[in-house]
Design a protein around this motif. Structure first.
Motif, short mmCIF file in Angstrom:
data_model
loop_
_atom_site.label_atom_id
_atom_site.label_comp_id
_atom_site.label_asym_id
_atom_site.label_seq_id
_atom_site.Cartn_x
_atom_site.Cartn_y
_atom_site.Cartn_z
N SER A 411 43.59 27.67 -10.43
CA SER A 411 42.50 28.13 -11.29
C SER A 411 41.30 27.17 -11.24
CB SER A 411 43.00 28.32 -12.73
OG SER A 411 43.38 27.09 -13.28
N PRO A 499 39.17 32.78 -17.12
CA PRO A 499 39.40 33.88 -16.18
C PRO A 499 38.15 34.71 -15.98
CG PRO A 499 41.01 33.94 -17.97
CD PRO A 499 40.06 32.83 -18.27
N VAL A 500 38.02 35.27 -14.80
CA VAL A 500 36.83 36.04 -14.48
C VAL A 500 36.74 37.28 -15.35
CG1 VAL A 500 35.59 37.20 -12.63
CG2 VAL A 500 37.01 35.22 -12.11
N VAL A 501 37.84 37.97 -15.45
CA VAL A 501 37.87 39.20 -16.26
C VAL A 501 38.63 38.90 -17.54
CG1 VAL A 501 38.56 41.61 -16.32
CG2 VAL A 501 37.99 40.52 -14.14
N PRO A 502 38.00 39.07 -18.68
CA PRO A 502 38.75 38.83 -19.91
C PRO A 502 39.78 39.94 -20.10
CG PRO A 502 36.57 39.67 -20.42
CD PRO A 502 36.65 39.54 -18.93
N ALA A 503 41.01 39.60 -19.84
CA ALA A 503 42.05 40.63 -19.87
C ALA A 503 43.07 40.33 -20.95
CB ALA A 503 42.72 40.71 -18.51
#
Lengths: 511, 645
Positions: A411, A499-503
């Motif tokens: 990461s 993270p790139v996409v908040p999931a």
């Protein structure tokens, strides 16, 4: 029980045991190992008791703390305390010591004073191992750091195989060289702190505003000592020699526990005390870690001596641990600290079971074996399980830690992690190729050997249990490690990559 | 953000409590079997194999319960998520262990437990004289448990546990007779090549965490919409690398032929019906990622097309019956990969072919085992011939599998493979032509090599060896009954599930609905072309291996035959590219370590040593001199501090 000196007791019990054993009359020398086992188990009991007192949500960094003036005029205190990282490492030492004593039952067949001393040194080593992880005074840490060398020196130099004197001396000189550099840094650090009666306490030396140049020098001083201990390329060469000639029990404590002082020290001292210098040095450290990973693995593949082979695998694994520490993410940090524990157990499995094989056939050379699965199936099976744990097979303990190191490092440093992950192939090669050469093939002619006896099964059982428990349900240990790791990262002032996409949805990532 | 929320909402509605059965039991039963057999030692010798078989059937029974529970609810409700426990809470990484029971995973559960249990039964007969029978059944149970974990896991990391678990079982079983060093090497090779694939899976998981902050299926699927196509492509390609390792797809296919070193039931279960298809499962399970990454999806199809051709060519040249079947497996999985790479149109057919293949290929492997059982473990087909007369049941059951893989109507393969060929011809530009023709021609080649195998073994003149003298005989019922059951499946499964579209509809909640598209060539033409090619392939095989005499020693053959016999030089290539440079690297590291690194450090050490020698002269011994050094050091420090204070 609140003010019970848990940590002191954990050091005094084995110390008393060592003294008692050393004082045994020669006629009672054969009782030494039983006494040693009893004292080590008693220490473990104290350790287990201390866990119940540990609060993983505590606000202060250290718990079970004890502080007494020792040499107030020099700012030195007898200060002990643990956080999640040091507590688990102490428990590792407490569990492995009785296991090693049981494994070492017939290590000194000539008996007498020599046998007595062997077990006394082992117990003394336990005292120092607890001390080095429990010390919350930098100077006290240094004292234990150096004191540990004495029992190890005698255990290797006095009881090892051929070439023991040279190997013990090499171990000593490497450690000594590192230690002296650290001593200079310890003194230098003191003068950066507030001084006074408690001037060496870690808590008084954390968060100092040190001149960057000075901080870098001090950082280097600490780091060299820890890199020797860890051991990292290029100061690793003492390890294969030392562990290669040492008794398997000694090698286990040396590589499994003692060397963890190196990686522990990097977290506790390098990162916590010198955050900026640590960031400054990170590229170099990561490069060295990656070199260690591959260098250790390649060297392991080439070995024909099983003890040396296992030593080199550790150099590779230590590379991963250091990588996770200096990637400075909560994930890789948790992975590295868990790895320290898991590596201790899986290395113990490899060293001790290899020792059982050597005890049966008399050779450490892999090429002298072959087909032993047909001779000693349980020995072979347990050795394979230890090997599988070492190569981080999912379901066994090292997997969780290794994958966390890789995921966490990835990461932040994608390229580095993508290279480091190749280690999983190399690990499979050195472990399974060793297993093939030792255990598979036609049953050897004229070899008669008994399979594991009850004592040996009791040595192996707790280790395999640890692989499975920590492999399937690592949560209890991780829960203890997480806050401690987070605290160090907070001191350094780094936060996790986002993270790139908040999931943050659904099952897995809730809470 | 709002789209994300709707996705979350959708996610929560699709997950229901349709399955009340405790899913973990499915895995726990065979796992317990493995543990009891391995820990119990000789005490379990008497009942162990039967118990292992029973536990596998029990798992199948539970699977049926779950299947019925799923079938009882509306299609959109056919998904249950069961959380087991907090698995890895590590800082920002927080993962629970849970099971995803939906129509896709339960289809696999059925295949694994049913075929797996049949193969347990078969092994009762096949392995009855093996001294290590107990260990064999322990490993089989371990395999079933790991494979179930693989398909039931609710996250990529838990899937990875099953993924390597089946790899371990495969390693242990390939090397089951590892007193033969070549078999031990084959086991290592399988594990190592799989580990190369695992690099892909490990990095894919890392990249998922870096991208989505989570690695469970639900979160990843929900996050796909927000991720860049570069990230999705990278994840897709990494997953494909993992799939190539496990499913023996190009370029990681080299281990499968050697894996035939394992006992034949293992080849049937692990290296034909189930484990090697895990890569297809992975791709279909990750369809959301691949749909967001067309290039990665194309790569899947390309890998599938290459492998299906590759395996078919190799299959034509092998004389070892198991290696010919292994090449065929590789090729058939190539078909599945190709289908999975075609997108929504192909998913259901990929899985459908996977299921029918699981039946007919397992059946044929068991048939091969039955032949070996009757022929003193002979595997060279040039030493078979005319066995149909002596092993009627084996001949008929194998024959049904043969018809199924050829795709002769109405047998199973016709319904699954022909659908893949049709789907491969759908699309625009060059793709339908390349993929479609590969699939179509592959069918013809398949017909040739499978018929070659069938005729060489069961027809023509007997070419048996005299030493030892051969008395081919039919195998016991424990072996033939599973073969019969699988043969029934080979014959009828396609007919039951295919024309009615039951199976496609069943998978729809997972794989999504797709619009019907016409292939670039009309369907009837395609079907006719396929059948003609199949007939040509089979006919050619009959002429050369049924009617004509088969030489007992392989003729030299042309360059392609020679290459195919050597797996198209895959091993030589790997050795040239990886092994020899690797050995050189290892040697140079050792040289460096001894000469440079240690030499340098010891040079320093010698200087120190010289100093300590002087001390030693004063003090008689290293340790004391050391203690003195330390003491002196401490005194110096304390003195220094005192002065400074």
């Amino acid at each position: 029980m609140e003010n019970f000196p848990w940590l002191t007791v954990m050091m005094v019990v084995p110390l008393v045991g060592a003294a008692l054993i050393a004082a045994l009359p020669a006629a009672m020398a054969e009782r030494a190992k039983e006494l040693a086992l009893a004292f080590s188990l008693a220490t473990l009991a104290v350790g287990v008791g201390s866990v119940a007192q540990f609060d993983r949500n505590a606000i202060s960094q250290f718990q079970l703390s004890e502080i007494h003036e020792w040499i107030p005029s020099f700012g030195v205190s007898y200060a002990l305390g643990v956080d999640g990282i040091s507590l688990t490492l102490i428990l590792l030492a407490l569990i492995l010591t009785p296991v090693c004593i049981l494994a070492a039952w017939h290590d000194v067949p000539e008996g007498g004073t020599r046998e007595k001393n062997y077990f006394a040194w082992t117990l003394l080593l336990l005292t120092f191992m607890v001390g080095v992880f429990a010390a919350t005074d930098v100077f006290l840490f240094y004292v234990f750091f150096e004191a540990m060398l004495i029992p190890v020196y005698f255990l290797i130099g006095g009881y090892g195989g051929p070439g023991r004197q040279a190997a013990a001396l090499k171990f000593l000189l490497f450690s000594l060289a590192g230690g002296l550099v650290m001593l200079a840094a310890v003194i230098g650090l003191y003068f950066q702190g507030p001084g006074g009666k408690e001037g060496f306490l870690i808590s008084n030396l954390t968060g100092l505003d040190i001149d960057p140049t000075v901080a870098k020098w001090l950082w280097v001083g600490f780091f060299i000592a820890f890199a020797v201990k860890a051991p990292m390329w290029p100061v690793h060469t003492w390890l294969p020699d030392a562990a290669g000639v040492a008794k398997p029990a000694t090698a286990t404590l040396l590589v499994g526990v003692l060397d963890k002082v190196g990686t522990y020290g990097m977290l506790r001292f390098c990162l916590q005390l010198f955050p900026e210098a640590s960031k400054w040095a990170t590229p170099v450290v990561i490069a060295l870690a990656v070199v260690s990973i591959f260098y250790g693995a390649f060297a392991a593949i080439a070995q024909n001596d099983m003890m040396r082979l296992i030593s080199y695998t550790s150099i590779s694994h230590f590379g991963l641990i250091v990588l996770g520490i200096f990637a400075m993410t909560s994930v890789s940090g948790a992975g590295s600290t868990l790895y320290m524990i898991n590596h201790g157990f899986s290395t113990a499995g490899l060293f001790l079971i290899a020792g059982m094989l050597i005890a049966r056939h008399g050779s450490t050379k892999i090429s002298d074996y072959g087909g032993w699965q047909r001779v000693t199936p349980i020995l072979a099976g347990t050795f394979l399980i230890s090997g599988l744990s070492s190569l981080a097979l999912p379901g066994l303990s090292s997997f969780v830690s290794e994958v966390l190191v890789i995921i966490g490092t990835f990461s932040r440093y994608r390229g580095v992690a993508s290279i480091a992950v190749l280690a999983i192939v190399l690990a499979a090669i050195y472990i399974l190729w060793m297993y093939k050469r030792l255990m598979t093939g036609p049953k050897p002619d004229g070899v008669e050997a008994k399979d594991l006896n009850w004592r040996e099964k009791w040595v192996v059982a707790p280790l395999i249990a640890s692989f499975l428990i920590l492999g399937v349900y690592p949560k209890p240990v991780l829960d203890v490690l997480n806050p401690a790791v987070q605290r160090v990262l907070t001191e350094v002032g780094v936060s996790d990559p986002v993270p790139v996409v908040p999931a943050a949805v659904s099952t897995g990532s809730e809470k | 953000m709002s789209t994300l929320l709707t996705q979350i909402a959708m996610e929560s509605t699709t997950s229901s409590d349709a399955v009340s059965m405790a899913g973990w039991l499915l895995i726990a039963l065979p796992l317990a079997g493995a543990a009891i057999l391995l820990l119990g030692g000789k005490a379990t010798n008497s009942f162990g194999p039967a118990m292992a078989t029973g536990l596998s059937w029990a798992s199948f029974g539970l699977g049926v319960v779950a299947l019925l529970q799923l079938a009882a609810v509306d299609p959109e409700q056919r998904s249950t998520h069961q959380v087991l426990f907090d698995w890895i809470p590590a800082g920002a990484f927080n993962l629970q262990a849970g099971l995803q029971i939906d129509t896709l995973s339960i289809s696999f559960v059925m295949l694994i437990t049913f075929v797996g249990s049949l193969i347990h039964v078969y092994s009762l007969g096949y392995m009855s004289h093996d001294p290590d029978k107990r260990r064999f059944f322990a490993y089989l149970n371990l395999f079933v448990a790991s494979m179930l974990l693989l398909v039931l896991a609710d996250s990529y990391l838990l899937l990875f546990v099953g993924w390597e678990g089946v790899g371990l079982a495969s390693y242990l079983l390939i090397g089951f007779w590892n007193h033969n060093p070549a078999y031990a090497t084959a086991a290592n090779k399988a594990f190592w090549v799989n580990r190369v694939g695992d690099i892909g899976l490990a990095l894919a998981i890392s990249l998922m965490f870096a991208t989505f902050g989570a690695v469970d299926f639900a979160s990843v699927d929900a996050g796909v919409g927000g991720a860049s196509s570069a990230a999705l492509t990278a994840i897709g390609l990494l997953l494909l690398l993992g799939a190539c390792g496990k499913s023996a797809q190009f370029p990681l296919q080299s281990w499968l032929g050697d894996a035939m070193a394992g006992p034949t039931p293992v080849s049937a279960l692990i290296h034909a019906a189930t484990m090697v298809t895990a890569g297809v499962y992975l791709v279909v399970r990750s369809h959301a990622i691949f749909e967001g990454a067309p290039n990665a999806q194309l790569a899947v199809a390309v890998v599938g097309a290459i492998t299906l051709t590759y395996g078919a060519i190799v299959g034509c040249a092998k004389d070892d019956i198991k290696k010919a079947l292994a090449a065929s497996t590789m090729s058939q999985i190539g078909y599945m990969m190709l289908a999975a790479g075609l997108g929504p149109i192909g998913y259901a057919f990929a899985i459908f072919h996977l299921i029918t293949h699981g039946f007919f290929k397992a059946g044929m492997f068991l048939g091969a085992g039955s032949v070996m059982h009757g022929m003193h473990d002979q595997v060279d087909m040039r030493r078979f011939g005319d066995l149909g007369k002596y092993m009627k049941i084996t001949w008929i059951t194998f024959g049904l599998g043969w018809l199924a893989i050829l795709g002769v109507p109405p047998f199973s393969g016709f319904w699954s493979k022909d659908k893949i060929i049709e789907a491969a011809f759908v699309g625009e530009g060059w793709r339908p032509w390349v993929f479609g023709l590969a699939a179509l021609l592959g069918a013809g080649v398949t017909a040739f090599y499978m018929s070659r195998l069938f005729f060489m073994t069961f027809h023509g003149k007997a070419r048996w060896t005299d030493d030892p003298p051969q008395h081919p005989h039919e195998s016991p019922l424990t072996m033939t009954v599973p073969m019969m059951v699988l043969a029934v499946g080979s014959a009828a499964l396609g007919l039951i599930l295919g024309p009615t579209n039951i199976f496609s509809n069943w998978l729809e909640p997972v794989t999504g609905h797709h619009e019907h598209h016409e292939p670039v060539i009309a369907v009837p033409v395609l079907m006719a072309a396929t059948l003609i090619l199949v007939a040509l392939g089979a006919g050619l095989a009959w002429v050369r291996y049924g009617r004509d005499e088969v030489p007992v020693n392989a003729p030299a053959g042309n360059a392609l035959t020679q290459a195919a016999r050597k797996d198209l030089y895959q091993d030589d290539l790997n050795e040239a590219i990886f092994m020899w440079p690797g050995i050189k690297l290892v040697r140079s590291v050792i040289w460096t370590d001894n000469e440079l690194v240690d030499g340098g450090a010891m040079g320093l050490g010698k200087l120190t040593g010289a100093a300590s020698t002087r001390l030693r002269r004063l003090q008689n011994g290293y340790a004391r001199s050391y203690a003195l050094t330390m003491l002196a050091g401490v005194v110096t420090v304390l003195g220094a501090l005192w002065v400074m204070n």
